[in-house]
Design a protein around this motif. Sequence first.
Motif, PDB file in Angstrom:
ATOM      1  N   GLY A 406       0.863  -1.179   0.000  1.00  0.00           N
ATOM      2  CA  GLY A 406       0.000   0.000   0.000  1.00  0.00           C
ATOM      3  C   GLY A 406       0.888   1.213   0.000  1.00  0.00           C
ATOM      4  O   GLY A 406       2.058   1.130  -0.383  1.00  0.00           O
ATOM      5  N   MET A 407       0.369   2.344   0.484  1.00  0.00           N
ATOM      6  CA  MET A 407       1.197   3.545   0.456  1.00  0.00           C
ATOM      7  C   MET A 407       2.000   3.664   1.743  1.00  0.00           C
ATOM      8  O   MET A 407       1.651   4.398   2.661  1.00  0.00           O
ATOM      9  N   HIS A 408       3.072   2.926   1.821  1.00  0.00           N
ATOM     10  CA  HIS A 408       4.031   3.032   2.922  1.00  0.00           C
ATOM     11  C   HIS A 408       5.323   2.374   2.455  1.00  0.00           C
ATOM     12  O   HIS A 408       5.345   1.686   1.430  1.00  0.00           O
ATOM     13  N   LEU A 409       6.397   2.582   3.224  1.00  0.00           N
ATOM     14  CA  LEU A 409       7.699   2.096   2.764  1.00  0.00           C
ATOM     15  C   LEU A 409       8.058   0.718   3.305  1.00  0.00           C
ATOM     16  O   LEU A 409       9.225   0.341   3.284  1.00  0.00           O
ATOM     17  N   GLY A 410       7.075  -0.006   3.805  1.00  0.00           N
ATOM     18  CA  GLY A 410       7.361  -1.347   4.319  1.00  0.00           C
ATOM     19  C   GLY A 410       7.782  -2.277   3.193  1.00  0.00           C
ATOM     20  O   GLY A 410       7.126  -2.329   2.160  1.00  0.00           O
ATOM     21  N   GLU A 411       8.879  -2.963   3.382  1.00  0.00           N
ATOM     22  CA  GLU A 411       9.353  -3.913   2.373  1.00  0.00           C
ATOM     23  C   GLU A 411       9.009  -5.315   2.851  1.00  0.00           C
ATOM     24  O   GLU A 411       9.191  -5.632   4.027  1.00  0.00           O
ATOM     25  N   VAL A 412       8.534  -6.136   1.928  1.00  0.00           N
ATOM     26  CA  VAL A 412       8.250  -7.531   2.270  1.00  0.00           C
ATOM     27  C   VAL A 412       9.576  -8.185   2.681  1.00  0.00           C
ATOM     28  O   VAL A 412      10.630  -7.844   2.159  1.00  0.00           O
ATOM     29  N   ASP A 413       9.524  -9.100   3.646  1.00  0.00           N
ATOM     30  CA  ASP A 413      10.703  -9.854   4.111  1.00  0.00           C
ATOM     31  C   ASP A 413      11.759  -8.986   4.794  1.00  0.00           C
ATOM     32  O   ASP A 413      12.933  -9.337   4.819  1.00  0.00           O
ATOM     33  N   THR A 414      11.386  -7.810   5.271  1.00  0.00           N
ATOM     34  CA  THR A 414      12.351  -6.988   6.005  1.00  0.00           C
ATOM     35  C   THR A 414      11.900  -6.916   7.455  1.00  0.00           C
ATOM     36  O   THR A 414      10.719  -6.697   7.720  1.00  0.00           O
ATOM     37  N   ALA A 415      12.842  -7.117   8.380  1.00  0.00           N
ATOM     38  CA  ALA A 415      12.473  -7.068   9.803  1.00  0.00           C
ATOM     39  C   ALA A 415      12.621  -5.636  10.314  1.00  0.00           C
ATOM     40  O   ALA A 415      13.662  -5.015  10.137  1.00  0.00           O
ATOM     41  N   TYR A 416      11.549  -5.101  10.885  1.00  0.00           N
ATOM     42  CA  TYR A 416      11.582  -3.755  11.460  1.00  0.00           C
ATOM     43  C   TYR A 416      11.333  -3.882  12.955  1.00  0.00           C
ATOM     44  O   TYR A 416      10.631  -4.804  13.383  1.00  0.00           O
ATOM     45  N   PRO A 417      11.844  -2.931  13.775  1.00  0.00           N
ATOM     46  CA  PRO A 417      11.399  -2.920  15.170  1.00  0.00           C
ATOM     47  C   PRO A 417       9.877  -2.735  15.151  1.00  0.00           C
ATOM     48  O   PRO A 417       9.376  -1.923  14.367  1.00  0.00           O
ATOM     49  N   PRO A 418       9.111  -3.486  15.959  1.00  0.00           N
ATOM     50  CA  PRO A 418       7.650  -3.433  15.856  1.00  0.00           C
ATOM     51  C   PRO A 418       7.086  -2.021  15.995  1.00  0.00           C
ATOM     52  O   PRO A 418       6.098  -1.680  15.367  1.00  0.00           O
ATOM     53  N   SER A 419       7.749  -1.177  16.800  1.00  0.00           N
ATOM     54  CA  SER A 419       7.170   0.153  17.045  1.00  0.00           C
ATOM     55  C   SER A 419       7.201   1.026  15.800  1.00  0.00           C
ATOM     56  O   SER A 419       6.401   1.942  15.671  1.00  0.00           O
ATOM     57  N   CYS A 420       8.151   0.789  14.880  1.00  0.00           N
ATOM     58  CA  CYS A 420       8.293   1.763  13.791  1.00  0.00           C
ATOM     59  C   CYS A 420       8.179   1.125  12.415  1.00  0.00           C
ATOM     60  O   CYS A 420       8.666   1.681  11.436  1.00  0.00           O
ATOM     61  N   GLU A 421       7.519   0.001  12.325  1.00  0.00           N
ATOM     62  CA  GLU A 421       7.355  -0.628  11.019  1.00  0.00           C
ATOM     63  C   GLU A 421       6.429   0.216  10.138  1.00  0.00           C
ATOM     64  O   GLU A 421       5.322   0.578  10.559  1.00  0.00           O
ATOM     65  N   PRO A 422       6.844   0.535   8.910  1.00  0.00           N
ATOM     66  CA  PRO A 422       5.939   1.278   8.030  1.00  0.00           C
ATOM     67  C   PRO A 422       4.620   0.526   7.868  1.00  0.00           C
ATOM     68  O   PRO A 422       4.607  -0.698   7.765  1.00  0.00           O
ATOM     69  N   GLY A 423       3.511   1.279   7.862  1.00  0.00           N
ATOM     70  CA  GLY A 423       2.199   0.639   7.759  1.00  0.00           C
ATOM     71  C   GLY A 423       1.586   0.314   9.107  1.00  0.00           C
ATOM     72  O   GLY A 423       0.472  -0.198   9.162  1.00  0.00           O
ATOM     73  N   THR A 424       2.306   0.611  10.224  1.00  0.00           N
ATOM     74  CA  THR A 424       1.690   0.385  11.547  1.00  0.00           C
ATOM     75  C   THR A 424       1.183   1.715  12.102  1.00  0.00           C
ATOM     76  O   THR A 424       1.646   2.789  11.715  1.00  0.00           O
ATOM     77  N   LEU A 425       0.256   1.587  13.028  1.00  0.00           N
ATOM     78  CA  LEU A 425      -0.349   2.770  13.640  1.00  0.00           C
ATOM     79  C   LEU A 425       0.695   3.509  14.473  1.00  0.00           C
ATOM     80  O   LEU A 425       1.425   2.888  15.246  1.00  0.00           O
ATOM     81  N   PHE A 426       0.752   4.844  14.311  1.00  0.00           N
ATOM     82  CA  PHE A 426       1.701   5.639  15.096  1.00  0.00           C
ATOM     83  C   PHE A 426       1.039   6.054  16.411  1.00  0.00           C
ATOM     84  O   PHE A 426      -0.180   6.027  16.543  1.00  0.00           O
ATOM     85  N   ILE A 427       1.889   6.478  17.350  1.00  0.00           N
ATOM     86  CA  ILE A 427       1.382   6.885  18.668  1.00  0.00           C
ATOM     87  C   ILE A 427       0.811   8.306  18.633  1.00  0.00           C
ATOM     88  O   ILE A 427       1.092   9.076  17.720  1.00  0.00           O
ATOM     89  N   GLN A 428       0.032   8.623  19.642  1.00  0.00           N
ATOM     90  CA  GLN A 428      -0.342  10.023  19.899  1.00  0.00           C
ATOM     91  C   GLN A 428      -0.316  10.235  21.403  1.00  0.00           C
ATOM     92  O   GLN A 428      -0.640   9.323  22.180  1.00  0.00           O
ATOM     93  N   ASP A 429       0.074  11.447  21.805  1.00  0.00           N
ATOM     94  CA  ASP A 429      -0.055  11.826  23.219  1.00  0.00           C
ATOM     95  C   ASP A 429      -0.175  13.341  23.298  1.00  0.00           C
ATOM     96  O   ASP A 429      -0.302  13.998  22.268  1.00  0.00           O
ATOM     97  N   LYS A 430      -0.072  13.868  24.518  1.00  0.00           N
ATOM     98  CA  LYS A 430      -0.240  15.317  24.675  1.00  0.00           C
ATOM     99  C   LYS A 430       1.061  16.032  24.333  1.00  0.00           C
ATOM    100  O   LYS A 430       2.142  15.555  24.693  1.00  0.00           O
ATOM    101  N   ILE A 431       0.936  17.159  23.631  1.00  0.00           N
ATOM    102  CA  ILE A 431       2.101  17.988  23.326  1.00  0.00           C
ATOM    103  C   ILE A 431       1.756  19.441  23.647  1.00  0.00           C
ATOM    104  O   ILE A 431       0.590  19.765  23.925  1.00  0.00           O
TER     105      ILE A 431
END
Length: 536
Positions: A406-431
């Motif tokens: 889809g529209m993200h930079l995730g590559e098939v067969d590439t291991a990413y740290p779970p927190s920052c894998e392209p295509g995963t939900l990003f965090i939100q908090d107060k700023i």
Amino acid sequence: MSVDNDVVIVGAGPVGLTSALLLQKMGHRVRVYERHAQQYAQPRAVFLTHQAIRMFRALGVLDRMMETQAVQDLHGRVSDVGTFVDAEGRTLSEQQLNSSHSKSGTAGAFAIYQPGVEEVLEETCQERGVQVHRSTEVRDIVDLGRYMEISIAKLGNDKATPTSTNTVTAFFVVGCDGAKSIVRGSSKMGWFEYEAASSRWLVVDIIPTVPGAMSQWKDNSAPKQILDPKRPRSSVPSQLTRRRFEFMVLPNESTEIAMTDEFVWEMVGLFDCRSDTAAIERRTVYSICGGWAESFAKGRVALAGDAAHLAPQFLGQGLNSGLRDAKSMAWRLDFALRHPENNWSRMMSDYSTEQLGITKQFVIAAKAIEHLIAVSDPEEAEKRDAMFRGGLQLPRPNLERVGTAGMHLGEVDTAYPPSCEPGTLFIQDKIEKDGKIGFFDNVVGDGWVLIANETIDLAAAMTIPTREAFSKLLGGHLVNFSAEGGYGDVSGRYREWFSDSNVVAVLVRPDYYIYGTANTQRDIEAVVRRAIDYIS
Ligand SMILES: Cc1cc2nc3c(=O)[nH]c(=O)nc-3n(C[C@H](O)[C@H](O)[C@H](O)COP(=O)(O)OP(=O)(O)OC[C@H]3O[C@@H](n4cnc5c(N)ncnc54)[C@H](O)[C@@H]3O)c2cc1C
């Protein structure tokens, strides 16, 4: 010829109304057509995930939903853990259903009263100038190349004979018209039935009529699935003022019998809930297939919600997935309307691929759970219980990751740290910005956002053409947590995320998913450029 609307939405259910508000907020002319004269006043979905809550907060409708108790935060009042027990009440499995802190900076799940949620959505549509035409049925849609033609019929009291018919035009049509979608049929978008309905469930909502009555009901503060082959059943503490029970209708019982007062009171009596202290708010026998539309987008037509997918209720994904569709579709339609000369059809095709990827996972998982719990044969139940005792795990699809291409930079067969894998939900908090503290979306606004940690000088990280394209084409925001950047990481959560992920910047899409990350300041230009080039 001028086109009447930017987008026509068919269906004023929760997904249609939310889609309308998202597109209106982006500045588009939206119109909703709804067959029924009134909203459907009965409860259906009973919880929303943090992802939907985050979207409602950004849309500016959450406060009113909380004030009217259409949405309630039950964390701390109801157990976060759901239990599966056997006929004797022995625990077979425990499932984490909620948590104090999710990726969105709130509890993981909230209890809802669906009619209350829909009421706030429709009132807000009216206040913001989105026209919702009730008693108006869409009969057909035709793709005329540059725009769509929509045939509508105004319905009188006799719903069969229209009082008038008309055609309107729109650049895009969104079908949020439920399971029997006319939009899907008119556009010849196929339906894949993964599995037919295989069990029937009596779903009952009960309200107490005497103060304190609810505290006398069994399993009042914990979700429980009772795998008793004599009567598989569940208790779902839906809201503080009502309770949802579900009972499997056995193969030898008729639906008509299951709908009678006598049957319902006998069933809820299993939880010590009685007619002298309670009233039946809703009862229905629910039997649902698992399936999905073969594509969620075709030319100038998109599908969302029940029009695009159906699953049994066991993962509670019906409404949640529809709201994810709405969010994922709206920013792509916004792009298509703003940049008709660009590659919007590729983006709509990505909408379909990404949401189909998530849909297949939850439909398949919900059907697998149905097979495990809808067991009325004692021998089969014994074998199933033994499998649980041997460590059988229920399917837990990861619904916070679009996963497929889809529209993200995730590559098939590439291991990413779970927190920052392209295509995963990003965090939100107060700023914090200029003395204002709030959730990220409310401080920064909607759209693409490039976020960098305190070591980065974002102004120097991109060339001027890339910065201009980021702003003009993607409508992107820059958020720099450096001393000069002007943003304060009040909770420290962003600092923690950058440190855990070992990256210096992250590009996040308008639907909160990670597009890509940069390991050094030098990588930032390339990440942003790839997003721009993808749609140019
Ligand atoms: C008993 C029950 C329990 C449920 N529990 C859960 C749960 O716990 N969690 C969860 O997430 N989901 C749950 N769901 C599912 C959830 O309620 C639905 O997924 C959700 O309502 C779908 O919203 P929607 O807007 O896509 O479709 P709908 O709510 O079906 O709205 C579609 C609208 O389109 C209108 N329409 C249709 N055709 C036309 C036409 N041709 N012209 C004009 N208007 C048209 C219809 O009148 C309707 O108002 C449950 C559902 C039921 C029935």
